[in-house]
Design an enzyme around this catalytic site. Structure first.
Site, mmCIF file in Angstrom:
data_model
loop_
_atom_site.group_PDB
_atom_site.id
_atom_site.type_symbol
_atom_site.label_atom_id
_atom_site.label_comp_id
_atom_site.label_asym_id
_atom_site.label_seq_id
_atom_site.Cartn_x
_atom_site.Cartn_y
_atom_site.Cartn_z
ATOM 1 N N TRP A 254 81.158 24.101 11.917
ATOM 2 C CA TRP A 254 81.452 23.211 11.266
ATOM 3 C C TRP A 254 81.039 21.506 11.381
ATOM 4 O O TRP A 254 81.031 21.310 12.433
ATOM 5 C CB TRP A 254 83.141 22.971 10.892
ATOM 6 C CG TRP A 254 83.643 21.790 10.358
ATOM 7 C CD1 TRP A 254 83.688 20.501 10.758
ATOM 8 C CD2 TRP A 254 84.128 21.673 9.013
ATOM 9 N NE1 TRP A 254 84.261 19.468 9.920
ATOM 10 C CE2 TRP A 254 84.320 20.184 8.625
ATOM 11 C CE3 TRP A 254 84.188 22.632 7.787
ATOM 12 C CZ2 TRP A 254 84.869 19.936 7.315
ATOM 13 C CZ3 TRP A 254 84.491 22.230 6.683
ATOM 14 C CH2 TRP A 254 85.040 20.635 6.446
ATOM 15 N N ASN B 133 80.895 17.577 9.834
ATOM 16 C CA ASN B 133 81.210 16.548 8.480
ATOM 17 C C ASN B 133 80.751 15.248 8.727
ATOM 18 O O ASN B 133 79.229 15.284 8.975
ATOM 19 C CB ASN B 133 82.758 16.537 8.272
ATOM 20 C CG ASN B 133 83.526 16.133 9.400
ATOM 21 O OD1 ASN B 133 83.884 16.936 10.354
ATOM 22 N ND2 ASN B 133 84.334 14.925 9.354
ATOM 23 N N ASP B 134 81.276 14.245 8.871
ATOM 24 C CA ASP B 134 80.795 12.880 8.777
ATOM 25 C C ASP B 134 79.876 12.557 9.659
ATOM 26 O O ASP B 134 79.920 12.659 10.733
ATOM 27 C CB ASP B 134 81.768 11.721 8.932
ATOM 28 C CG ASP B 134 83.078 11.974 8.248
ATOM 29 O OD1 ASP B 134 83.315 13.027 7.613
ATOM 30 O OD2 ASP B 134 84.030 11.285 8.298
ATOM 31 N N GLN C 49 80.304 14.659 13.054
ATOM 32 C CA GLN C 49 81.629 15.241 13.344
ATOM 33 C C GLN C 49 81.269 16.704 13.556
ATOM 34 O O GLN C 49 80.607 17.126 12.536
ATOM 35 C CB GLN C 49 82.581 14.926 12.338
ATOM 36 C CG GLN C 49 82.896 13.461 12.256
ATOM 37 C CD GLN C 49 83.858 12.966 13.057
ATOM 38 O OE1 GLN C 49 84.999 13.227 12.925
ATOM 39 N NE2 GLN C 49 83.504 12.491 14.506
ATOM 40 N N TRP D 63 87.362 23.122 9.798
ATOM 41 C CA TRP D 63 87.477 21.639 10.448
ATOM 42 C C TRP D 63 88.400 21.893 11.697
ATOM 43 O O TRP D 63 89.307 22.484 11.546
ATOM 44 C CB TRP D 63 88.075 20.453 9.557
ATOM 45 C CG TRP D 63 88.096 19.098 10.076
ATOM 46 C CD1 TRP D 63 87.412 18.347 10.022
ATOM 47 C CD2 TRP D 63 89.639 18.860 10.739
ATOM 48 N NE1 TRP D 63 87.914 17.166 10.750
ATOM 49 C CE2 TRP D 63 89.129 17.384 11.153
ATOM 50 C CE3 TRP D 63 90.812 19.298 10.895
ATOM 51 C CZ2 TRP D 63 89.936 16.658 11.636
ATOM 52 C CZ3 TRP D 63 91.540 18.265 11.433
ATOM 53 C CH2 TRP D 63 91.317 17.210 12.062
ATOM 54 N N SER E 5 85.723 9.754 13.287
ATOM 55 C CA SER E 5 84.562 8.966 12.787
ATOM 56 C C SER E 5 84.434 7.571 13.311
ATOM 57 O O SER E 5 85.410 6.737 13.707
ATOM 58 C CB SER E 5 84.246 8.921 11.464
ATOM 59 O OG SER E 5 84.068 10.048 10.749
ATOM 60 N N ASP F 220 87.925 4.831 11.044
ATOM 61 C CA ASP F 220 86.643 4.670 10.776
ATOM 62 C C ASP F 220 85.852 3.407 10.688
ATOM 63 O O ASP F 220 85.577 3.002 9.771
ATOM 64 C CB ASP F 220 86.264 5.351 9.356
ATOM 65 C CG ASP F 220 86.865 6.502 9.174
ATOM 66 O OD1 ASP F 220 86.859 7.582 10.095
ATOM 67 O OD2 ASP F 220 87.294 7.073 8.107
ATOM 68 N N GLU G 72 88.765 5.580 3.385
ATOM 69 C CA GLU G 72 87.848 6.152 4.564
ATOM 70 C C GLU G 72 86.489 5.487 4.746
ATOM 71 O O GLU G 72 85.668 5.210 3.538
ATOM 72 C CB GLU G 72 87.799 7.770 4.242
ATOM 73 C CG GLU G 72 89.300 8.227 4.254
ATOM 74 C CD GLU G 72 89.040 9.850 4.713
ATOM 75 O OE1 GLU G 72 89.671 10.387 5.737
ATOM 76 O OE2 GLU G 72 88.460 10.531 3.946
#
Length: 573
Positions: free
Chosen positions: A58, A60-61, A77, A85, A121, A187, A241
């Site tokens: 996985w 993400n950001d 991430q 996640w 993040s 974040d 976010e």
């Protein structure tokens, strides 16, 4: 700036004196290289060939993208343990061109009480003296969101392969006195220097349904004090976010450093809306005296506002590329397949192609365009000019690898006599596109491209335009229709749409699409609107994928110019 530089050096000395460098240095809790897995497209038909993604698990950001000593850095991430996640660390890769990437060991992973339950993040800031620093959100033992600092262990290493954490972490945390929501405080942005010589940073938060950009100040980047007012807020938008706050030049395409302010720039505030999973932004003014951001008059601050991308695109982050004087945008593109399918294929998530961003000549919105480096992958160019598409026409675009291509086309519309009237209730472009897909005949349009199409068109993804007659002008609608993208019924096949600020009477309607096996990134009207889609055809895979131009409208349209290239595979290991 000199005092800030001295403070930073003192901070490093403090770390050394207390053994923090030795204690916090990367000791390979997870070994990135060991988890690499070689996969082939005949086994993994949906893996991309030139978009950034690790071999498995996985992501993400995008976190803290930056350039340091001529090397581009992407942190992101990552879950080292699976395709869903969880177990989040900061994975790290470097590049000399933003296209080909080399992995390194994880830069930041849970090791302190202030991040023991996750390293979420954050952003990178280049401090005076060319010294990078990362502010990031950690999850402490109470599952509170707190803000932490990490710096490179060795500034002479252009790859920044090891990072150390401040022993003073967390530097910013919820307390009963500051009334910060401990589950909605995350974040941190890239920091910027104010005219008073103090650093400022904003962190996303919320109170009830009010989105907040909480601001902190610091003289030394270690001790941070909360400002008594947010940089900005908006009611009814929920959690903000991954905020991003940066200046853009009023004229030209060049980017400017994050700390630049003055009459020659405007500012952009982007927030990622947790409720909708959309990245929205406004253009406005940074009031230096009041230390607040004021969106321009007419800005929309609700779910219908300006978006970076009207498809699947979230948690984006920009950085200033001082080497090429541009601002570059990264964004995460999640899957549209089921969780079960993600687990079976062993991975989830890609990063969109980096985009250069600048202010449109109107001053009302941003323009986004794929970075020029993507052109290095082009081969097998084909051209098509002045091709008339009559009602019901479908023209095959041959000579390129249709599953891995870059297509740039402009359409000329000569007659608008049969354009449909835009109804007053058609305010949501996504809804209009959903109700009037590529198969629904119209007056002027739908016309555009069928991509990742099977031989008999059982499967295809359509990216197209419709032109309506508005009250005082013609209105151009851009759609990305995934409803027939796959025979697999388990996929999310949401159709996306956006209205384009373009006059089709005076200029051609243009479309550029980057096609990469399971992702289609489309740029309308030279980057005025972008739509990204994830699709998973069962038939239109590899060399069995086709590419077509089509017109399903009553009025004829002309392909003024079409250029298409196959794209070579990027080196992403």
């Amino acid at each position: 700036m000199a005092s800030s530089s001295l403070c930073f050096i003192s901070f490093l000395c403090f770390l050394l004196a207390h053994g923090a460098l030795k204690l916090q240095a990367s000791h390979h809790v997870y070994t990135a290289q060991a988890s690499r897995l070689l996969l082939h497209h005949h086994e993994q038909p949906y893996r991309t060939s030139y978009h950034f993604q690790p071999p498995k698990n996985w992501i993400n950001d995008p976190n803290g993208p930056m350039i340091y000593k001529g090397i581009y850095h992407l942190f992101y991430q990552y879950n080292p343990k699976g395709a869903v996640w969880g177990n989040i660390v900061w994975a790290h890769s470097t590049s000399t061109d933003l296209i080909n990437w080399k992995p390194h060991d994880y830069a930041i992973y849970p090791s302190q009480p202030s991040d023991i339950n996750g390293c979420w993040s954050g952003s990178a800031t280049i401090l005076p003296g060319d010294k990078p620093a990362i502010l990031y959100t950690g999850i402490n033992p109470k599952n509170q969101q707190v803000q932490n600092l990490a710096v490179p262990k060795n500034l002479s290493d252009p790859y920044l392969r090891e990072w150390v954490k401040s022993p003073k972490n967390p530097l910013m945390a919820p307390t009963p006195q500051n009334h910060i929501n401990s589950s909605s405080f995350r974040d941190p942005t890239t920091a910027w220097l104010g005219h008073d010589g103090e650093w400022r940073v904003i962190i996303g938060s919320k109170i009830d349904a009010r989105g907040l950009a909480i601001m902190f100040r610091s003289k030394d980047f270690v001790k941070w004090d909360q400002v008594d007012h947010p940089l900005h807020y908006a009611d009814g938008m929920g959690m903000w976010e991954c905020p991003d706050f940066f200046p853009v030049a009023k004229n030209g395409h060049a980017g400017v450093d994050t700390s630049v302010s003055g009459q020659h720039v405007k500012h952009v505030l982007k927030v990622s809306l947790d409720d909708t999973k959309h990245d929205q932004y406004t253009v406005g003014t940074y009031d230096l005296k009041k230390d607040i951001y004021v969106p321009d008059k007419g800005s929309i601050e609700d779910y219908t506002g300006l978006r970076y991308d009207y498809g699947k695109y979230y948690a984006s982050k920009t950085f200033f590329d001082g080497q090429k004087k541009r601002r570059v945008l990264w964004g995460w593109v999640n899957e549209s397949s089921s969780v079960d399918d993600d687990i079976k294929k062993g991975w989830s998530g890609v990063q969109a192609i980096p985009r250069a961003v600048w202010l449109d000549a109107s001053g009302k919105q941003l323009i986004q365009w794929p970075i020029a480096e993507i052109q290095k992958l082009r081969k097998d160019k084909i051209k098509l000019t002045n091709k008339v598409l009559k009602k019901g026409s479908i023209v095959a675009v041959k000579g390129v690898t249709a599953a891995q291509a870059d297509v740039d086309v402009s359409f000329k519309v000569k007659s608008f006599n049969k354009a449909q009237r835009l109804k007053a209730e058609w305010k949501d472009p996504q809804l209009v596109c959903s109700q009037m897909g590529a198969a629904a005949k119209g007056g002027v349009g739908p016309f555009g491209l069928l991509v990742l199409a099977s031989n008999n068109l059982e499967e295809y993804t359509s990216v197209f335009f419709r032109i309506f007659k508005g009250q005082d002008k013609y209105v151009v609608l851009m759609c990305s229709d995934q409803s027939r993208s796959s025979l697999n019924a388990n996929n999310d096949k949401t159709t996306y749409g956006a209205f384009l600020d373009v006059d089709p009477v005076r200029e051609n309607v243009s479309l550029r699409s980057l096609i990469d096996h399971s992702i289609v990134e489309s740029f309308g009207s030279k980057g005025k609107a972008c739509i990204t889609a994830r699709v998973y055809p069962r038939l239109a895979i590899g060399d069995k994928a086709g590419l077509y131009a089509f017109n399903n409208g009553t009025e004829s349209v002309t392909i003024a110019k079409l250029r298409a290239w196959s794209l070579k595979k990027a080196q992403i290991i």
